[in-house]
Design a protein around this motif. Structure first.
Motif, PDB file in Angstrom:
ATOM      1  N   GLY A 104      53.153  56.825  25.468  1.00 30.47           N
ATOM      2  CA  GLY A 104      53.940  55.680  25.940  1.00 30.47           C
ATOM      3  C   GLY A 104      53.359  54.398  25.390  1.00 30.47           C
ATOM      4  N   LYS A 105      53.217  53.395  26.269  1.00 33.30           N
ATOM      5  CA  LYS A 105      52.688  52.106  25.828  1.00 33.30           C
ATOM      6  C   LYS A 105      51.192  51.995  26.071  1.00 33.30           C
ATOM      7  CE  LYS A 105      56.860  49.404  26.035  1.00 33.30           C
ATOM      8  NZ  LYS A 105      57.794  49.117  27.110  1.00 33.30           N
ATOM      9  N   GLY A 106      50.550  53.135  26.042  1.00 33.32           N
ATOM     10  CA  GLY A 106      49.106  53.067  26.303  1.00 33.32           C
ATOM     11  C   GLY A 106      48.367  54.264  25.747  1.00 33.32           C
ATOM     12  N   ASN A 107      47.133  54.358  26.178  1.00 32.43           N
ATOM     13  CA  ASN A 107      46.230  55.406  25.701  1.00 32.43           C
ATOM     14  C   ASN A 107      45.746  56.258  26.838  1.00 32.43           C
ATOM     15  OD1 ASN A 107      45.057  55.784  22.968  1.00 32.43           O
ATOM     16  ND2 ASN A 107      45.128  53.542  23.040  1.00 32.43           N
ATOM     17  N   ILE A 144      36.700  62.947  33.587  1.00 30.80           N
ATOM     18  CA  ILE A 144      37.273  61.610  33.793  1.00 30.80           C
ATOM     19  C   ILE A 144      38.582  61.507  33.011  1.00 30.80           C
ATOM     20  CG2 ILE A 144      36.898  59.117  33.491  1.00 30.80           C
ATOM     21  CD1 ILE A 144      33.823  59.968  33.200  1.00 30.80           C
ATOM     22  N   LEU A 145      39.632  61.101  33.718  1.00 32.33           N
ATOM     23  CA  LEU A 145      40.930  60.904  33.065  1.00 32.33           C
ATOM     24  C   LEU A 145      41.297  59.436  33.210  1.00 32.33           C
ATOM     25  CD1 LEU A 145      43.026  62.759  31.701  1.00 32.33           C
ATOM     26  CD2 LEU A 145      44.251  62.816  33.876  1.00 32.33           C
ATOM     27  N   HIS A 146      41.525  58.765  32.078  1.00 32.04           N
ATOM     28  CA  HIS A 146      41.734  57.313  32.099  1.00 32.04           C
ATOM     29  C   HIS A 146      42.987  56.999  31.309  1.00 32.04           C
ATOM     30  CE1 HIS A 146      40.211  53.057  32.009  1.00 32.04           C
ATOM     31  NE2 HIS A 146      40.849  53.027  30.847  1.00 32.04           N
ATOM     32  N   TYR A 147      43.934  56.282  31.945  1.00 32.08           N
ATOM     33  CA  TYR A 147      45.142  55.868  31.243  1.00 32.08           C
ATOM     34  C   TYR A 147      45.195  54.348  31.246  1.00 32.08           C
ATOM     35  CZ  TYR A 147      49.911  55.274  29.703  1.00 32.08           C
ATOM     36  OH  TYR A 147      51.016  54.881  28.992  1.00 32.08           O
ATOM     37  N   GLY A 152      46.550  46.099  29.107  1.00 33.75           N
ATOM     38  CA  GLY A 152      45.217  45.943  29.696  1.00 33.75           C
ATOM     39  C   GLY A 152      45.039  46.555  31.072  1.00 33.75           C
ATOM     40  N   MET A 153      46.144  46.905  31.754  1.00 36.43           N
ATOM     41  CA  MET A 153      45.979  47.520  33.084  1.00 36.43           C
ATOM     42  C   MET A 153      45.657  48.994  32.923  1.00 36.43           C
ATOM     43  SD  MET A 153      49.083  45.697  35.092  1.00 36.43           S
ATOM     44  CE  MET A 153      50.148  45.827  33.691  1.00 36.43           C
ATOM     45  N   LEU A 201      41.332  41.310  31.503  1.00 32.32           N
ATOM     46  CA  LEU A 201      41.919  39.967  31.432  1.00 32.32           C
ATOM     47  C   LEU A 201      41.229  39.178  30.342  1.00 32.32           C
ATOM     48  CD1 LEU A 201      41.916  39.282  35.287  1.00 32.32           C
ATOM     49  CD2 LEU A 201      43.946  39.735  33.888  1.00 32.32           C
ATOM     50  N   PHE A 202      41.866  38.105  29.948  1.00 32.77           N
ATOM     51  CA  PHE A 202      41.298  37.158  28.981  1.00 32.77           C
ATOM     52  C   PHE A 202      40.861  37.860  27.698  1.00 32.77           C
ATOM     53  CE2 PHE A 202      41.852  34.471  32.371  1.00 32.77           C
ATOM     54  CZ  PHE A 202      41.005  34.739  33.448  1.00 32.77           C
ATOM     55  N   ARG A 203      41.752  38.666  27.178  1.00 35.85           N
ATOM     56  CA  ARG A 203      41.480  39.369  25.919  1.00 35.85           C
ATOM     57  C   ARG A 203      40.182  40.181  25.995  1.00 35.85           C
ATOM     58  NH1 ARG A 203      42.011  35.212  21.241  1.00 35.85           N
ATOM     59  NH2 ARG A 203      41.570  33.735  22.919  1.00 35.85           N
ATOM     60  N   TYR A 204      40.140  41.024  26.984  1.00 29.81           N
ATOM     61  CA  TYR A 204      39.049  41.992  27.156  1.00 29.81           C
ATOM     62  C   TYR A 204      37.694  41.339  27.421  1.00 29.81           C
ATOM     63  CZ  TYR A 204      42.509  45.346  25.666  1.00 29.81           C
ATOM     64  OH  TYR A 204      43.642  46.108  25.587  1.00 29.81           O
TER      65      TYR A 204
END
Lengths: 290, 534
Positions: A104-107, A144-147, A152-153, A201-204
């Protein structure tokens, strides 16, 4: 360019190193005696402070080594029992990125961590609640599963099993629903789950998170009425927390600062602890990867 | 996880993992697995003495002539003569025994192996376990008051009893004395009637234990089962059903082991019942029911000490306990010492005096610079709440010596009887001193002092650990002369442990050792004259 823990999704790149120092201050004035929440004037308010240096090293872009050596101090406002302090358990963890996929729109990332912890000093585990640790070897396997959305969310879940061994105590008789004629106590294994919601936030440059954690022992006995806890106890924790980490981008590049707050909301055979923590991290390249 | 790693390694091999890297990761995984195996090695955690039935070092054929503690004579309890081994009654019992031993199931075999041919050991372990189970101090009520265990309402809460050192040493004394007297009586009748064991009458009857020439009527195991069950039930009323089940299993195991026929067991049960009545009669009138006093009485004892000496002890818990532990345990009837006054130690140094300051400074110095060895000694001998208490610890040593020296049940019971009479007398003497002198503890005299052991709810002088241990060491040194040095060294270490723990001064420990030795000697002298010719 990120500092990390064994239960998050961050990885150092090859030849990157991160050193960190955190200070954790935990306090409780109530504890669960089995499932009964109570206070004890002979403890009053109990404090556990932890100073933890940690190092994370990128062995490859996908494999990191983490080493931590916490120093713990305990004390209480009530009663006459002496608090103690010392180096607790050194832990060595390997974190590996198993899968990374665009969805989708993420990783989506799946990581696995294998960790081993063992006592660093001759502290007495059978001195609860004042003891600085459980005094036993601990093996952890965590998934660990991270989406994370490109915006950035992110959301993250993790599950782990902790294998705990026996702890050697300084008496050769103890009661645990029956007599034991030995200096060894069986410390129960446990399951550990985390669920986290956060955003960059703030560009990582800034990361903020809200999290929920559960730890449940698979066996063990309850603290007996008005009695001390014992390393054999069935410990359970349910905790919520907030975490923020800021990474300096221009001046002081490589430096990061972090702060967190957590509160135990339910438990069994543990203190109803409120924790605040602060820390600093510094990340740098040891060698350029060609 | 290993599978996941291997799969992902396969997927990645032709991307960015060279064969060397793959080999390194597999080596790492293998090392991890080996390390896991090594660090997972678990130690055994025994829950009881690991011993099997053994051949007794002797049978004590004259055991029936020894002087009992409570019985006026071994014949005070009368039992009928047994049926002759040629009688039809006996032969029927023998046939019944034969079929019972023919097809034992796993549970029955385990029971025989557990109880062994020296069940004195197992009942002592049960007694110690109940002491640990009930050795919990009541916490405060919501309003800051304390409710104490009440024998009239044992369920409470809190449960009755609170098996603290005075309660536990008394429980063990009555148990051991009753067992001893019961077995003296049994030994008298065994050799008076001389009815041989079933396996001697009929060699086809299997014996789980080494065969010996001990006559089997009445059954010593049955005496012990009934006496132990009933004394322990009186001491731990909430355990009635549990103890009944243990005794039932023990009594059955006497048949399953091929040791006794039914009439042996019935005669033994009868002796046990009569002995326990005599023992519990003494217990009912020995003064223990008045040992935990009212606040008014406790306050008057404190005021008397203050008037006499100018100091007094206070409980330092929050909320403060209004009464110390059994202020009148010192008035309970002793076994072998005529009066508490004749064994009461001298006056301790006044708080603030140079002698006091020296020993108080020593306590402070240890607390500040405690070595790992000293910490371990403090914990090793602590025997506090949730354990079998110092009296229990010394019973454990006695148990280990009994097994080591392969004593028969009668001699085992004798060992525990004199040990526990001495230990109970020591406790009474110690508590007499504690509340006569009403001496404050280090946490009371040293402002802000913190300790690694909890300070108990009773005054300081003299040290219970020291008194109990020295009395116990005196008896065990007499019965097991080869272990005398070890026992005395243990007693000294138990005494020191309280100073390391920050809850006693050296003068508490030294006076306690002296006191314990004196008290123990009375029991040793009694033992020397009881006819066991040791």
């Amino acid at each position: 360019m990120m500092a990390q823990t064994p239960s998050d999704e961050i990885l150092m790149k090859k030849y990157e190193l991160c050193v960190a120092l955190t200070y954790d201050h935990g306090e409780w004035n109530q504890y669960w005696e089995g499932t009964y929440l109570r206070g004890n004037e002979n403890i009053g308010t109990f404090t556990r402070a932890i100073m933890m240096p940690m190092v994370a090293a990128g062995i490859t872009d996908k494999l990191n080594l983490l080493i931590a050596a916490p120093y713990v101090q305990t004390k209480s406002t009530g009663g006459q029992i002496a608090g103690v302090e010392g180096f607790q358990d050194v832990s060595i963890a390997l974190k590996y990125e198993i899968i990374k996929k665009e969805i989708g729109k993420g990783n989506l990332k799946l990581l696995g961590t294998a960790a081993f912890a063992t006592p660093m000093s001759n502290y007495l585990s059978d001195y609860m609640p004042y003891s600085i640790g459980l005094g036993t070897n601990e093996w952890t396997l965590r998934g660990i599963l991270h989406y994370q959305l490109d915006k950035g969310m992110y959301a993250r879940v993790a599950g782990a099993h902790l294998w705990r061994g026996q702890t050697e105590v300084e008496r050769d008789y103890y009661y645990n629903n029956g007599s034991y004629y030995t200096t060894y106590m069986d410390v129960p294994n446990a399951w550990n789950y985390n669920a986290t919601l956060g955003t960059w936030l703030f560009r990582y440059a800034l990361r903020i998170e809200a999290s929920y954690m559960v730890l449940k022992s698979t066996s063990g006995d309850d603290i007996r009425p008005y009695n001390s806890p014992q390393p054999t106890n069935k410990m359970e924790v349910e905790q919520v927390g907030f975490f923020a980490q800021y990474y300096f981008k221009e001046k002081l590049k490589g430096l990061g600062v972090l702060a967190y707050y957590s509160q135990v909301i339910d438990g069994r055979n543990i203190g109803k602890s409120t924790n605040i923590g602060v820390g600093a991290t510094y990340q740098f390249k040891v060698k350029d990867s060609q | 996880m290993v599978w996941a790693l291997r799969t992902s390694l396969k997927l990645k091999t032709h991307n960015n993992l060279n064969p060397l890297m793959k080999k390194n990761i597999i080596t790492l995984l293998t090392l991890l697995c080996v390390a896991l195996l090594i660090t997972s090695c678990e130690n055994d955690m025994p829950t009881r003495a690991n011993f099997s039935s053994y051949e007794f070092s002797g049978l004590d054929e004259n055991g029936g002539t020894w002087k009992p503690v409570l019985l006026s004579a071994p014949t005070q309890i009368a039992i009928d003569a047994p049926a002759d081994v040629t009688s039809s009654a006996y032969l029927a019992e023998l046939a019944s025994l034969k079929s019972a031993t023919a097809n034992l199931n796993g549970t029955q075999v385990e029971a025989v192996e557990y109880w062994t041919n020296n069940p004195i050991i197992r009942w002592n372990e049960i007694a110690l376990e109940l002491a640990a189970k009930y050795n919990l101090i009541p916490g405060p009520n919501a309003d800051g008051t304390y409710t104490l265990p009440n024998p009239a309402n044992p369920a409470g809460p809190p449960s009755f009893p609170f098996a603290h050192p005075p309660y536990t040493c008394r429980m063990l004394a009555y148990l051991s004395v009753a067992q001893f007297d019961g077995l003296i009586s049994a030994w008298h009748y065994k050799y008076a009637f001389n009815r041989p064991a079933p396996y001697t009458v009929d060699s086809t009857i299997p014996s789980a234990f080494t065969k010996n020439a001990l006559p089997s009527y009445p059954s010593e195991g049955a005496v012990v089962a009934v006496v132990s069950r009933d004394i322990l039930t009186a001491m731990f009323p909430l355990e009635k059903d549990y103890l009944a089940a243990r005794a039932e299993e023990h009594l059955n195991s006497l048949i399953w082991s091929g040791s006794n026929v039914a009439s042996d067991v019935e005669a033994g049960k009868y002796i046990g019942t009569e002995v326990k009545k005599i023992a519990l009669a003494r217990a009912a009138g020995d003064g223990m029911k008045n040992a935990q006093t009212t606040k008014a009485k406790s306050d008057s004892m404190k005021a008397a000490a203050f008037a006499r000496f100018g100091w007094s002890w206070d409980n330092m818990e929050s909320p403060q306990r209004p009464v110390g532990l059994t202020p009148l345990f010192g008035k309970v009837k002793m076994w072998n010492v005529p009066t508490v006054e004749e064994v009461r130690p001298g006056i301790p140094p006044a708080p603030g005096s140079p002698a006091f300051e020296k020993d108080a400074q020593e306590v402070k110095d240890f607390a500040k610079n405690l070595t790992n060895e000293q910490r371990k000694i403090a914990n090793w001998w602590s025997d506090g709440l949730n354990t079998y208490t110092p009296p229990g610890h010394w019973n454990r040593f006695a148990k280990e010596f009994i097994i080591k020296y392969e004593m028969n049940p009668l001699r085992s019971a004798r060992t525990f009887a004199y040990l526990n009479m001495a230990v109970m007398d020591a406790g009474i003497s110690c508590w007499d001193a504690k509340y006569y002198y009403h001496y404050p503890r280090p946490i009371q005299t040293i402002p802000g002092f913190k300790t690694i052991l909890g300070t108990p709810n009773f005054p300081s002088y003299t040290s219970g650990h020291s008194t109990y241990s020295a009395a116990a060491a005196e008896v065990l040194s007499y019965i097991f002369p080869n272990e005398a040095n070890q026992c005395r060294q243990w007693a000294e270490e138990a005494a020191m442990s309280r100073i390391y723990g920050g809850i006693h001064y050296r003068f508490d420990a030294e006076a306690g050792i002296e006191q314990g030795k004196n008290v123990g000697t009375y029991s040793v002298n009694k033992a020397k004259a009881d006819g066991a010719n040791q």
